[in-house]
Design an enzyme around this catalytic site. Sequence first.
Site, mmCIF file in Angstrom:
data_model
loop_
_atom_site.group_PDB
_atom_site.id
_atom_site.type_symbol
_atom_site.label_atom_id
_atom_site.label_comp_id
_atom_site.label_asym_id
_atom_site.label_seq_id
_atom_site.Cartn_x
_atom_site.Cartn_y
_atom_site.Cartn_z
ATOM 1 N N ASN A 1 1.492 5.048 7.043
ATOM 2 C CA ASN A 1 1.186 3.738 6.480
ATOM 3 C C ASN A 1 2.004 2.614 7.103
ATOM 4 O O ASN A 1 1.555 1.467 7.096
ATOM 5 C CB ASN A 1 1.441 3.764 4.963
ATOM 6 C CG ASN A 1 1.521 2.381 4.381
ATOM 7 O OD1 ASN A 1 0.509 1.703 4.207
ATOM 8 N ND2 ASN A 1 2.740 1.913 4.081
ATOM 9 N N ASP B 1 13.088 4.087 11.703
ATOM 10 C CA ASP B 1 12.217 3.245 12.521
ATOM 11 C C ASP B 1 11.209 4.180 13.180
ATOM 12 O O ASP B 1 11.555 4.950 14.083
ATOM 13 C CB ASP B 1 13.049 2.503 13.570
ATOM 14 C CG ASP B 1 12.203 1.668 14.517
ATOM 15 O OD1 ASP B 1 10.958 1.692 14.412
ATOM 16 O OD2 ASP B 1 12.792 0.993 15.393
ATOM 17 N N VAL B 2 9.951 4.143 12.736
ATOM 18 C CA VAL B 2 8.975 5.118 13.214
ATOM 19 C C VAL B 2 8.648 4.934 14.695
ATOM 20 O O VAL B 2 8.063 5.834 15.311
ATOM 21 C CB VAL B 2 7.679 5.076 12.383
ATOM 22 C CG1 VAL B 2 7.940 5.510 10.949
ATOM 23 C CG2 VAL B 2 7.012 3.709 12.445
ATOM 24 N N ILE C 1 0.826 -1.202 0.000
ATOM 25 C CA ILE C 1 0.000 0.000 0.000
ATOM 26 C C ILE C 1 0.861 1.252 0.000
ATOM 27 O O ILE C 1 0.571 2.221 -0.718
ATOM 28 C CB ILE C 1 -0.950 -0.019 1.210
ATOM 29 C CG1 ILE C 1 -2.013 -1.107 1.021
ATOM 30 C CG2 ILE C 1 -1.610 1.344 1.412
ATOM 31 C CD1 ILE C 1 -2.881 -1.347 2.248
ATOM 32 N N TYR D 1 -2.584 -6.637 16.496
ATOM 33 C CA TYR D 1 -2.846 -5.883 15.267
ATOM 34 C C TYR D 1 -4.215 -5.215 15.350
ATOM 35 O O TYR D 1 -4.362 -4.021 15.054
ATOM 36 C CB TYR D 1 -2.777 -6.812 14.063
ATOM 37 C CG TYR D 1 -2.925 -6.093 12.737
ATOM 38 C CD1 TYR D 1 -1.850 -5.422 12.164
ATOM 39 C CD2 TYR D 1 -4.139 -6.079 12.065
ATOM 40 C CE1 TYR D 1 -1.976 -4.757 10.956
ATOM 41 C CE2 TYR D 1 -4.277 -5.413 10.849
ATOM 42 C CZ TYR D 1 -3.194 -4.754 10.304
ATOM 43 O OH TYR D 1 -3.333 -4.093 9.113
ATOM 44 N N LYS E 1 -4.772 -1.012 15.446
ATOM 45 C CA LYS E 1 -5.536 -0.262 14.457
ATOM 46 C C LYS E 1 -6.700 0.484 15.108
ATOM 47 O O LYS E 1 -7.059 1.583 14.655
ATOM 48 C CB LYS E 1 -6.034 -1.190 13.354
ATOM 49 C CG LYS E 1 -4.902 -1.731 12.474
ATOM 50 C CD LYS E 1 -4.085 -0.596 11.838
ATOM 51 C CE LYS E 1 -3.011 -1.111 10.901
ATOM 52 N NZ LYS E 1 -2.252 -0.020 10.240
#
Length: 244
Positions: free
Chosen positions: A75, A52-53, A17, A138, A142
């Site tokens: 993203n 590395d965010v 994506i 996960y 989100k």
Amino acid sequence: MRLLGKRAFVTGGRQGIGRAIVDAYLAEGAEVISCGRGPMPGGFPCAWHSLDVSDPAAVAAVGEAIGPLDILVNNAGVQVEKTVTETSDADWDHVMGVNARGVFNCCRAFIPAMRAGGAIVNIGSISGQVADPSMALYNASKAFVHGLTRSIAVDHGPDLRCNAICPGWIETGMLGAAFDLARDPDAARADALARHPVRRFGRPADVASLAIWLASDEAGFATGQLFTLDGGMTAASPLTPGAF
């Protein structure tokens, strides 16, 4: 050229994506900068930062180096296929660090320098609204992204807009990993496909098309929203289509 003259930073732009959004934004006239954990991929079409965010200091340093933006796309994401009881502390640090703290870090670092009328596009998931099996962290990460999206829209309007795209099952490596959890991956894939009224899984380009609109001036009245993009899957009842 709906993004002509705009500067965009897209996290996790190496593949899937993220790469589709990078390519789409470039095609729409934006100046695009991207990042990922490793070095710039060969032939990558725009500026790149190894980042590395989940590291707040590193994100802040990249934010200073990049300067003012019109568009921020969060993203970057990772996935661990485990239930709560199977999940380790290392799993928590990995998934929540990238998917939740990473989005927070980037928003905190870039919002102060975003130009008036800017747009943040967060990549959430239908997994933040309905739980996928054996994907506890996960799913939770989100859901965090969705809540943060609303808060940013409320706290930082009218200077900027913030929305989230909630993709369904998109043909990426993450989708394959999810099917691999099933006892019969081929049967699981066929069943999932039947639950999509459009009779196909999504493609990264589908998400990129919505990301263009949300970043453009055409979406000037859209903020604080979660845009589900799942081929109609969550619109249906749990009964398999065609069973009656």
